[in-house]
Design an enzyme around this catalytic site. Structure first.
Site, PDB file in Angstrom:
ATOM      1  N   LYS A 270     -55.166  18.550 -61.182  1.00 56.28           N
ATOM      2  CA  LYS A 270     -55.101  19.168 -59.856  1.00 56.28           C
ATOM      3  C   LYS A 270     -56.301  18.722 -59.024  1.00 56.28           C
ATOM      4  O   LYS A 270     -57.370  18.466 -59.580  1.00 56.28           O
ATOM      5  CB  LYS A 270     -55.197  20.704 -60.001  1.00 56.28           C
ATOM      6  CG  LYS A 270     -53.969  21.393 -60.533  1.00 56.28           C
ATOM      7  CD  LYS A 270     -54.194  22.906 -60.544  1.00 56.28           C
ATOM      8  CE  LYS A 270     -53.060  23.652 -61.205  1.00 56.28           C
ATOM      9  NZ  LYS A 270     -51.785  23.548 -60.476  1.00 56.28           N
ATOM     10  N   ARG A 344     -44.302  26.815 -68.233  1.00 59.64           N
ATOM     11  CA  ARG A 344     -42.949  26.939 -68.778  1.00 59.64           C
ATOM     12  C   ARG A 344     -42.887  26.496 -70.242  1.00 59.64           C
ATOM     13  O   ARG A 344     -42.030  26.941 -70.986  1.00 59.64           O
ATOM     14  CB  ARG A 344     -41.953  26.177 -67.900  1.00 59.64           C
ATOM     15  CG  ARG A 344     -42.100  24.685 -67.895  1.00 59.64           C
ATOM     16  CD  ARG A 344     -41.397  24.033 -66.711  1.00 59.64           C
ATOM     17  NE  ARG A 344     -42.187  24.179 -65.480  1.00 59.64           N
ATOM     18  CZ  ARG A 344     -41.787  23.737 -64.287  1.00 59.64           C
ATOM     19  NH1 ARG A 344     -40.597  23.162 -64.153  1.00 59.64           N
ATOM     20  NH2 ARG A 344     -42.552  23.890 -63.229  1.00 59.64           N
TER      21      ARG A 344
HETATM   22  N1  BES Z   1     -50.371  27.633 -62.376  1.00 65.47           N
HETATM   23  C1  BES Z   1     -49.655  26.740 -61.564  1.00 65.47           C
HETATM   24  C2  BES Z   1     -48.895  27.425 -60.430  1.00 65.47           C
HETATM   25  C3  BES Z   1     -49.725  28.113 -59.381  1.00 65.47           C
HETATM   26  C4  BES Z   1     -49.975  27.476 -58.173  1.00 65.47           C
HETATM   27  C5  BES Z   1     -50.156  29.404 -59.543  1.00 65.47           C
HETATM   28  C6  BES Z   1     -50.690  28.117 -57.194  1.00 65.47           C
HETATM   29  C7  BES Z   1     -50.889  30.051 -58.557  1.00 65.47           C
HETATM   30  C8  BES Z   1     -51.134  29.405 -57.377  1.00 65.47           C
HETATM   31  C9  BES Z   1     -48.625  25.974 -62.423  1.00 65.47           C
HETATM   32  O1  BES Z   1     -48.994  25.742 -63.720  1.00 65.47           O
HETATM   33  C10 BES Z   1     -48.407  24.658 -61.780  1.00 65.47           C
HETATM   34  O2  BES Z   1     -49.335  23.890 -61.730  1.00 65.47           O
HETATM   35  N2  BES Z   1     -47.189  24.398 -61.315  1.00 65.47           N
HETATM   36  C11 BES Z   1     -46.852  23.164 -60.694  1.00 65.47           C
HETATM   37  C12 BES Z   1     -45.520  22.722 -61.195  1.00 65.47           C
HETATM   38  C13 BES Z   1     -45.161  21.299 -60.848  1.00 65.47           C
HETATM   39  C14 BES Z   1     -46.106  20.332 -61.531  1.00 65.47           C
HETATM   40  C15 BES Z   1     -43.743  21.029 -61.261  1.00 65.47           C
HETATM   41  C16 BES Z   1     -46.839  23.376 -59.203  1.00 65.47           C
HETATM   42  O3  BES Z   1     -46.465  24.448 -58.731  1.00 65.47           O
HETATM   43  O4  BES Z   1     -47.274  22.468 -58.492  1.00 65.47           O
HETATM   44 MN    MN Z   2     -50.099  23.963 -63.946  1.00 65.20          MN
END
Ligand code: BES
Ligand code: MN
Ligand code: ZN
Length: 499
Positions: A270, A344
């Site tokens: 990220k 997931r």
């Molecule tokens: N923990 C994050 C989701 C999240 C984003 C929680 C903002 C709280 C605030 C999750 O693990 C994640 O990174 N999801 C990705 C999924 C994608 C890679 C398919 C996302 O939402 O970008």
């Molecule tokens: Mn994530």
């Protein structure tokens, strides 16, 4: 904080501050100097009683000074427990700011029913929340906690006091969940989270078991372990078992909470801006643990098993990679399209474990799963996904009763297509579109067809916008909803009345 209930004519030592909730454009029932003040403010248009409006003042009566805090409730016909709770919380904050440890809450005659008293009790506790354990005490600190709230009401009945106490208990569990979410990742490892679960178990007499890496491996939870691989911190599978309905041992509600203590994204790293609040990626776990604590402490008549697959999604040489194909406990294989879609993977093993080992009859998972849920619904509303209308309806009603916002997203079959992979049974990222839905449906693939609801709380678990009920940071979203759900499932299974 303590509360006491008084009839309007009962003798009591007057509080240092009086919270006076008032309706818009209506004569209040209180008299004396406070009424004169209200009249003045009304005339000047400074305070009209609109919902959310407040006014704090010092008045002199019978030779002594005291504080009054007017809190608007809006139109009497549309008032709800939440509006009342907000007014009470504003009043408690006002009392803290004015260093008034003893507070009178004068309940308007029109406010009746235990729902209002429960909400008031909850609001009093939530209003006092702060996360300041890492800040040096401020010598200029003017706030002081409220020690006693005297509820002054035309209905000083036991049921109302009980409801207020129940609300306070709920508030304390919400605050405890907030603490867990606010706690930074360098001070909260998966083992620390497990410790807290064990502590909750000891406090409430609930069975809590923590499985380490070897036992997790023996169960075949390879997807969960892959997410934990890059971290030096050992993963922990936390299992909390509350048994309140011994007569129906097979009727078990299964709860899974996402417990990523920190989410860097892994190799699919990220950016810093996206990482900054990723200590909150265990908010689902915190909500589930808080709700379990309350259910056990209150002795609710139902069985619940909660599972948290706790680990850190770090980045490092031993981490899993995009392109890997993972095994799961359920036997399905998963192609890793993105290591940032880690939640997931851990939940897949967690919900399958709930169903196959713990024998859960209904399964609910709560998770900060996708940014897409927040994009779709904003920062105050959770996204719901389910293929079971009956169970979803119960969860929706529980959200309403708990005062937490929830909106359902569709779960049409064509969305499932997006989770397909070329060389494995499933892919962990469904592509650019419908991200919150595909993430939820991915988890649903591991519930063995049991009634199941997924709640994505990425939006409402955290706030940048404070109000009297919540400071900036963790909101504790989900505890109230889950407690309401447990309460409704417990009530609906009561034996019929035979007289
Ligand atoms: N923990 C994050 C989701 C999240 C984003 C929680 C903002 C709280 C605030 C999750 O693990 C994640 O990174 N999801 C990705 C999924 C994608 C890679 C398919 C996302 O939402 O970008
Ligand atoms: Mn994530
Ligand atoms: Zn995550």
């Amino acid at each position: 904080m303590e509360i006491k209930l008084f009839g309007t004519k009962d003798v009591r030592r007057p509080g240092d501050l009086q919270i006076l909730p008032v309706f818009a454009e209506e004569e209040p029932t209180f008299e004396g100097e406070a009424r004169e003040l209200w009249k003045e403010l009304q005339k000047e248009g400074v305070f009209t009683g609109k919902a959310g409006q407040t006014h704090s003042s010092r008045i002199r009566e019978f030779g002594t000074y005291r504080r009054v805090f007017l809190a608007g409730l809006g139109d009497r016909h549309t008032v709800r427990p939440e509006t009342f709770g907000l007014a009470v919380a504003a009043g408690v904050r006002g009392a803290m700011d004015a260093k008034c440890p003893v507070v009178d809450l004068v309940v308007p005659r029109e406010i009746t029913g235990t729902d209002y008293y429960r909400e008031a009790g909850k609001a009093m506790v939530l209003a006092g929340y702060r996360f300041d354990r890492y800040k040096a005490p401020d010598p200029d600190e003017s706030r002081q906690p409220v020690e006693l709230v005297q509820l002054v009401t035309v209905q000083p009945e036991e049921a109302n006091l009980l409801a207020a106490h129940g609300g306070m208990t709920l508030g304390r569990w919400v605050n405890r969940a907030r603490d867990l979410v606010n706690q930074p990742a360098n001070r909260q490892s998966p083992s620390d989270l497990a410790e807290e679960a064990l502590r909750i178990g000891r406090e409430t007499g609930m069975d809590v078991e923590v499985l380490g890496e070897k036992k997790i491996a023996a169960l075949g939870m390879k997807a969960f372990l892959a997410v934990a691989d890059a971290s030096r911190q050992e993963p922990a599978l936390i299992v909390m078992r509350y048994r309140g309905d011994e007569e129906h041992p097979e009727r078990i509600l299964g709860l899974a909470g996402k417990g990523i203590v920190y989410d860097t994204g892994g190799l699919s790293l990220k950016p810093t801006s996206g990482m900054l609040t990723m200590k909150t990626d265990m908010a689902g776990a915190a909500a589930v643990m808080g709700a379990m604590g309350m259910a056990a402490a209150e002795g609710l008549r139902l069985n619940i098993t909660a599972v948290v697959a706790a680990c850190e999604n770090a980045m490092g040489p031993s981490g899993y990679r995009p392109g890997d194909i993972l095994d799961t406990m359920a036997g399905k294989t998963v192609f890793v399209a993105n290591t940032d879609a880690e939640g997931r993977l851990t939940l897949a093993d967690a919900v399958y474990y709930l169903s196959s080992v713990e024998g859960a009859e209904w399964i609910l998972d709560m998770a900060t799963l996708t940014g897409a849920a927040e994009v779709a619904l904003g920062t105050t509303v959770a996204a719901g996904i389910s293929t079971d209308d009956g169970f979803y309806g119960q969860v929706e009603e529980a959200a309403r009763a708990g005062g937490e916002k929830l909106w359902r997203l569709p779960a049409f079959d064509e969305y499932k297509e997006l989770n397909k992979a070329d060389d494995a049974d499933l892919s962990n990222a469904g592509g650019r579109t419908a991200g919150a839905i595909t993430a939820g449906l991915f988890v649903g693939e591991f519930t063995e067809g049991k009634p199941w609801v997924h709640l994505d709380i990425a939006g409402p678990s955290w706030t940048e916008k404070p109000n009297p009920l919540q400071t900036k940071g963790a909101t504790g979203y989900g505890v109230s909803l889950l407690v309401s759900l447990a309460q409704s499932l417990a009530v609906s299974r009561k034996e019929p009345d035979l007289d």
